[in-house]
Scaffold this motif. Structure first.
Motif, PDB file in Angstrom:
ATOM      1  N   ASN A 178       5.947  11.387   4.317  1.00 21.90           N
ATOM      2  CA  ASN A 178       5.083  10.546   3.484  1.00 21.90           C
ATOM      3  C   ASN A 178       5.832   9.361   2.874  1.00 21.90           C
ATOM      4  N   SER A 179       7.082   9.575   2.483  1.00 22.16           N
ATOM      5  CA  SER A 179       7.875   8.481   1.907  1.00 22.16           C
ATOM      6  C   SER A 179       8.095   7.377   2.936  1.00 22.16           C
ATOM      7  N   GLN A 180       8.263   7.750   4.192  1.00 19.17           N
ATOM      8  CA  GLN A 180       8.429   6.754   5.262  1.00 19.17           C
ATOM      9  C   GLN A 180       7.118   6.011   5.503  1.00 19.17           C
ATOM     10  N   THR A 181       5.999   6.734   5.382  1.00 25.22           N
ATOM     11  CA  THR A 181       4.687   6.117   5.584  1.00 25.22           C
ATOM     12  C   THR A 181       4.447   4.987   4.597  1.00 25.22           C
ATOM     13  N   LEU A 182       4.914   5.150   3.371  1.00 25.15           N
ATOM     14  CA  LEU A 182       4.778   4.081   2.375  1.00 25.15           C
ATOM     15  C   LEU A 182       5.447   2.801   2.874  1.00 25.15           C
ATOM     16  N   GLN A 183       6.577   2.946   3.538  1.00 24.50           N
ATOM     17  CA  GLN A 183       7.317   1.787   4.038  1.00 24.50           C
ATOM     18  C   GLN A 183       6.677   1.205   5.300  1.00 24.50           C
ATOM     19  N   THR A 184       6.328   2.083   6.248  1.00 18.81           N
ATOM     20  CA  THR A 184       5.790   1.590   7.522  1.00 18.81           C
ATOM     21  C   THR A 184       4.412   0.967   7.361  1.00 18.81           C
ATOM     22  N   PHE A 185       3.640   1.434   6.383  1.00 17.21           N
ATOM     23  CA  PHE A 185       2.346   0.816   6.128  1.00 17.21           C
ATOM     24  C   PHE A 185       2.537  -0.563   5.493  1.00 17.21           C
ATOM     25  N   ALA A 186       3.480  -0.655   4.576  1.00 22.99           N
ATOM     26  CA  ALA A 186       3.755  -1.929   3.905  1.00 22.99           C
ATOM     27  C   ALA A 186       4.258  -2.986   4.885  1.00 22.99           C
ATOM     28  N   THR A 187       5.038  -2.568   5.881  1.00 17.86           N
ATOM     29  CA  THR A 187       5.597  -3.510   6.856  1.00 17.86           C
ATOM     30  C   THR A 187       4.659  -3.777   8.027  1.00 17.86           C
ATOM     31  N   GLY A 188       3.560  -3.024   8.111  1.00 17.68           N
ATOM     32  CA  GLY A 188       2.600  -3.232   9.192  1.00 17.68           C
ATOM     33  C   GLY A 188       2.929  -2.485  10.467  1.00 17.68           C
ATOM     34  N   ASP A 189       3.904  -1.581  10.420  1.00 18.30           N
ATOM     35  CA  ASP A 189       4.262  -0.813  11.612  1.00 18.30           C
ATOM     36  C   ASP A 189       3.228   0.264  11.934  1.00 18.30           C
ATOM     37  N   ILE A 190       2.439   0.664  10.957  1.00 20.16           N
ATOM     38  CA  ILE A 190       1.306   1.550  11.189  1.00 20.16           C
ATOM     39  C   ILE A 190       0.062   0.887  10.597  1.00 20.16           C
ATOM     40  N   ASP A 191      -1.096   1.353  11.053  1.00 12.69           N
ATOM     41  CA  ASP A 191      -2.357   0.745  10.612  1.00 12.69           C
ATOM     42  C   ASP A 191      -3.080   1.574   9.564  1.00 12.69           C
ATOM     43  N   GLY A 192      -2.598   2.783   9.329  1.00  9.34           N
ATOM     44  CA  GLY A 192      -3.230   3.636   8.342  1.00  9.34           C
ATOM     45  C   GLY A 192      -2.554   4.991   8.298  1.00  9.34           C
ATOM     46  N   ALA A 193      -3.045   5.851   7.421  1.00 10.51           N
ATOM     47  CA  ALA A 193      -2.454   7.185   7.276  1.00 10.51           C
ATOM     48  C   ALA A 193      -3.469   8.142   6.657  1.00 10.51           C
ATOM     49  N   TRP A 194      -3.450   9.385   7.117  1.00  8.96           N
ATOM     50  CA  TRP A 194      -4.253  10.462   6.528  1.00  8.96           C
ATOM     51  C   TRP A 194      -3.276  11.273   5.669  1.00  8.96           C
ATOM     52  N   VAL A 195      -3.321  11.045   4.358  1.00 11.55           N
ATOM     53  CA  VAL A 195      -2.284  11.589   3.478  1.00 11.55           C
ATOM     54  C   VAL A 195      -2.865  12.130   2.179  1.00 11.55           C
ATOM     55  N   PRO A 196      -2.119  13.042   1.542  1.00 10.92           N
ATOM     56  CA  PRO A 196      -2.537  13.569   0.237  1.00 10.92           C
ATOM     57  C   PRO A 196      -2.071  12.662  -0.893  1.00 10.92           C
ATOM     58  N   GLU A 197      -2.594  12.933  -2.082  1.00 10.42           N
ATOM     59  CA  GLU A 197      -2.104  12.249  -3.276  1.00 10.42           C
ATOM     60  C   GLU A 197      -0.694  12.735  -3.624  1.00 10.42           C
ATOM     61  N   PRO A 198       0.119  11.870  -4.234  1.00 14.40           N
ATOM     62  CA  PRO A 198      -0.191  10.527  -4.740  1.00 14.40           C
ATOM     63  C   PRO A 198       0.006   9.414  -3.706  1.00 14.40           C
ATOM     64  N   PHE A 199       0.314   9.808  -2.456  1.00 11.47           N
ATOM     65  CA  PHE A 199       0.630   8.799  -1.449  1.00 11.47           C
ATOM     66  C   PHE A 199      -0.584   7.941  -1.094  1.00 11.47           C
TER      67      PHE A 199
END
Length: 345
Positions: A178-199
């Motif tokens: 999940n911590s990596q998803t915060l980065q990859t979403f911000a940089t545009g490397d992924i288009d979305g994520a199915w994640v729990p809170e607080p992410f």
């Protein structure tokens, strides 16, 4: 929170065999004057965070019982600790409990209470407006076969979109921390994520993501289990008095979470900061906290549903969950406090 990954399954099978053949204090549950409790430094584990931070477990267990806590970052590690006899009880997600039950053939654990419901979202880039827009896109989940991964794959399948475990298909699922998803979403490397809170809230508030699907909308009464409390069967049978005291603290923590959400959120954030040195930002905390329902009900029907979904997408072999719940001690505690009993159906 893994369901069907070969390495995790092998590790668990080995640990079950070891647990069944080991003598001494680990196999017998350790000293009757100690309770070893596991949980995650995560907002969906707020019941445990409040119980520890406010001293509720210590209060109900009494001065003659030592509380020893362990924190984990993933379900498989917590389950391994249960199987090896390192801990007696733990807060955990639904799919690790299913996996533990299946691999031990119903001999290792029981679910004794619910803890949290909801708080899971599909967050996407602003330009994505529909399921059809997901074709060819990269969507992250926390781990292959984990609770959110299963939910996403099943949802896409129901919408007629195909996926596979190697990232192929109509929608490319990318399992990552999940911590990596915060980065990859911000940089545009992924288009979305199915994640729990607080992410989920962080993706919205910090990276201008938008919610395409609230998982609550996919379940009856908008409720599904995200966290519950399990115990090691051998320990629970040897120490029913400690199980009941543990549940007394659990029920009081749940009441506090619901009676004083603002105070509880502050308590939870203080606990998270102690464990991770990184408190949640006030706006993230407020957003995430209001999206989770804290409940003693394990919402048994959603556990069965999660297992069925995992089977349908090929991440779990058929499993009989009959007997996985032992809610008798919880209902005794609830009755003593004038609360309604909870069903395991």
């Amino acid at each position: 929170m893994r369901v069907g990954a070969a390495l995790a399954a092998l590790a668990i099978t080995t640990l079950v065999a070891a647990c069944g053949s080991t003598g001494g204090t680990a196999a017998s549950g350790g000293s009757a004057a100690e309770v070893r409790l596991g949980y995650f430094p995560n907002i969906t584990h707020s019941t445990a965070l409040v119980g520890v931070e406010k001293g509720l477990y210590a209060k109900h267990l009494g001065s003659g019982v030592k509380l020893t806590t362990s924190t984990f970052n993933a379900g498989p590690a917590a389950i391994e600790a249960v199987f090896s006899g390192a801990i007696d009880a733990t807060y955990i997600g639904p799919n690790p409990a299913i996996n533990a039950w299946a691999k031990s053939k119903g001999k290792a654990i029981n679910i004794i209470a619910g803890a949290a419901s909801g708080g899971v979202y599909l967050v996407v880039k602003p330009e994505i407006n529909s399921v059809e827009d997901l074709k060819g896109k990269k969507i992250a989940t926390p781990q292959l076969g984990n609770t959110q991964d299963v939910a996403l794959r099943y949802w896409l399948n129901e919408k007629g979109l195909k996926t596979d475990t190697k990232g192929g298909g109509d929608v490319h699922i990318v399992p990552q921390e999940n911590s990596q998803t915060l980065q990859t979403f911000a940089t545009g490397d992924i288009d979305g994520a199915w994640v729990p809170e607080p992410f989920a809230s962080r993706l919205v508030l910090e990276s201008k993501g938008k919610i395409l699907q609230d998982e609550r909308e996919l379940w009856p009464n908008k409720q599904f289990v995200i966290t519950h409390l399990i115990v090691r069967q051998e320990w629970a049978k040897a120490h029913p008095d400690l199980v009941k005291k543990l549940l007394e603290a659990h029920v009081e923590a749940t009441k506090y979470l619901n009676d004083d959400p603002a105070g509880a959120a502050e308590t939870v954030n203080k606990a998270i900061e102690k464990l991770t040195q990184k408190p949640l930002k006030p706006e993230v905390l407020a957003s995430a906290f209001k999206n989770i329902t804290f409940t003693n009900d394990p919402i048994a029907s959603s556990l069965t549903g999660s297992a069925d979904h995992a089977i349908k997408v090929g991440l779990l072999q058929p499993v009989d969950l009959n007997g996985i719940y032992d809610l008798k001690p919880l209902n005794e505690v609830l009755a003593a406090t004038g609360q309604q009993s909870i069903s395991d159906k």
